[in-house]
Design a protein around this motif. Structure first.
Motif, mmCIF file in Angstrom:
data_model
loop_
_atom_site.group_PDB
_atom_site.id
_atom_site.type_symbol
_atom_site.label_atom_id
_atom_site.label_comp_id
_atom_site.label_asym_id
_atom_site.label_seq_id
_atom_site.Cartn_x
_atom_site.Cartn_y
_atom_site.Cartn_z
ATOM 1 N N MET A 1 0.841 -1.189 0.000
ATOM 2 C CA MET A 1 0.000 0.000 0.000
ATOM 3 C C MET A 1 0.882 1.248 0.000
ATOM 4 N N LYS A 2 0.640 2.155 -0.946
ATOM 5 C CA LYS A 2 1.431 3.379 -1.038
ATOM 6 C C LYS A 2 0.812 4.460 -0.153
ATOM 7 N N PRO A 3 1.574 5.021 0.782
ATOM 8 C CA PRO A 3 0.997 6.076 1.629
ATOM 9 C C PRO A 3 0.725 7.366 0.874
ATOM 10 N N LEU A 4 1.569 7.670 -0.130
ATOM 11 C CA LEU A 4 1.396 8.875 -0.939
ATOM 12 C C LEU A 4 1.406 8.494 -2.412
ATOM 13 N N MET B 1 -6.212 1.854 7.529
ATOM 14 C CA MET B 1 -5.268 2.762 6.870
ATOM 15 C C MET B 1 -5.922 3.530 5.727
ATOM 16 N N PRO C 1 -2.510 11.646 -0.447
ATOM 17 C CA PRO C 1 -2.527 10.566 0.546
ATOM 18 C C PRO C 1 -3.459 9.445 0.095
ATOM 19 N N ILE C 2 -3.106 8.210 0.394
ATOM 20 C CA ILE C 2 -3.908 7.072 -0.039
ATOM 21 C C ILE C 2 -5.331 7.153 0.488
ATOM 22 N N ASN C 3 -5.502 7.600 1.740
ATOM 23 C CA ASN C 3 -6.876 7.657 2.257
ATOM 24 C C ASN C 3 -7.694 8.758 1.597
ATOM 25 N N ARG D 1 -5.579 -3.175 7.645
ATOM 26 C CA ARG D 1 -5.312 -2.468 6.390
ATOM 27 C C ARG D 1 -6.454 -1.518 6.042
#
Length: 295
Positions: free
Chosen positions: A1-4, A157, A43-45, A154
């Motif tokens: 999973m990429k945070p950015l 996140m 951001p991923i979220n 996950r």
């Protein structure tokens, strides 16, 4: 999973042009930060928030680093509906597919409470019965629980970050209750509603829960009761918890598979529920009461 993510990452993920994503960022439709060199980073979220709200189709999950979700695109699902498919994945230990299915439900717009009360609850209940007919049942249940824990971790996140002034909720499972998954799910539900959730996990003494609540200035306590320990002792501890909640104007929400066994004196500060959807509804009501009244 990429945070950015870069604009190209999000563009590839949903099958649009990079220039379109850059325009959405510049127009405030997708929120992003900029590096020292002026490059947009999402951001991923935030990308997940946009996906859920825009109902965009995810054509390349791996572009977001969601490789678990990507495994579903090239795999034939087990025969049957989604509940049965998740049950089959968990029973057979297909971790990537099981996690991918749960994350896909969230990406497609389902709430955390709907996911937990729906396919996850069904699958785990079915797995919990396997030991009656299959000597491998206990090992399969423990393996499935570990996979489910990793999936919910996950999923957390991907939940949008809470506001700076978001209230804190503290919770766990009481002494003698070894179940990790239910209280983890409760934390995810509360975070999805805007709380900062601090999950103290399984086998947490009520005294420790109260100490954490005071130290973190929490406004809400949750307790997941899924074990079948000493209910009479737990009953006494919960009465003490209810008294402390009244004195401190705290809200307490008690849930879990054994919550129906709890009998508390009437208290406006303590609520007993049996599902994650009830926890979701109660938490929404709590936040509504905290909201400033319009003049």
């Amino acid at each position: 999973m990429k945070p950015l993510l870069s604009p190209k990452d999000l563009a590839d993920a949903i099958g649009v042009s990079e220039s379109s994503v850059k325009r959405w960022v510049d127009n405030g439709i997708v929120h992003a930060t900029k590096t020292a060199g002026g490059h947009r980073r999402i951001p991923i979220n935030e990308a997940v928030r946009f996906l859920r709200e825009s109902r965009s189709s995810l054509v390349s999950p791996e572009s977001l680093g969601l490789n678990d979700v990507a495994t579903l695109l090239g795999t034939d699902s087990p025969q049957g509906d989604q509940d049965e498919a998740l049950f089959a994945y968990l029973r057979e230990g297909h971790a990537d597919q099981a996690r991918g299915m749960l994350l896909s439900e969230f990406l497609n717009g389902r709430t955390v409470a709907q996911i937990v009360d729906g396919s996850l609850q069904y699958a785990m209940k079915q797995i919990g019965e396997l030991w009656r007919t299959d000597e491998q049942g206990i090992f399969q249940e423990h393996r499935a629980t570990e996979i489910a824990i990793s999936a919910i971790s996950r999923l957390r996140m991907l939940i949008p970050p809470r506001a700076d002034d978001a209230p804190t909720a503290v919770g766990g499972a009481p002494t003698g209750d070894p179940y990790i998954l239910p209280t983890l799910c409760a934390a995810a539900v509360l975070e999805s509603q805007g709380f900062n959730a601090v999950n103290l996990g399984a086998d947490t003494p009520i005294h420790s829960l109260l100490l954490a609540t005071e130290a973190l200035r929490a406004r809400l306590i949750w307790l997941s009761v899924s074990g079948t320990g000493d209910l009479s002792q737990l009953q006494k501890e919960l009465e003490h918890l209810a008294d402390r909640a009244r004195d401190a104007s705290l809200s307490v929400i008690i849930g879990g598979s054994q919550s129906e066994s709890i009998q508390l004196s009437d208290s406006p500060f303590c609520h007993v529920g049996t599902s994650m959807r009830e926890l979701e509804a109660m938490s929404k009501g709590f936040l509504a009461r905290l909201a400033p009244t319009a003049v």
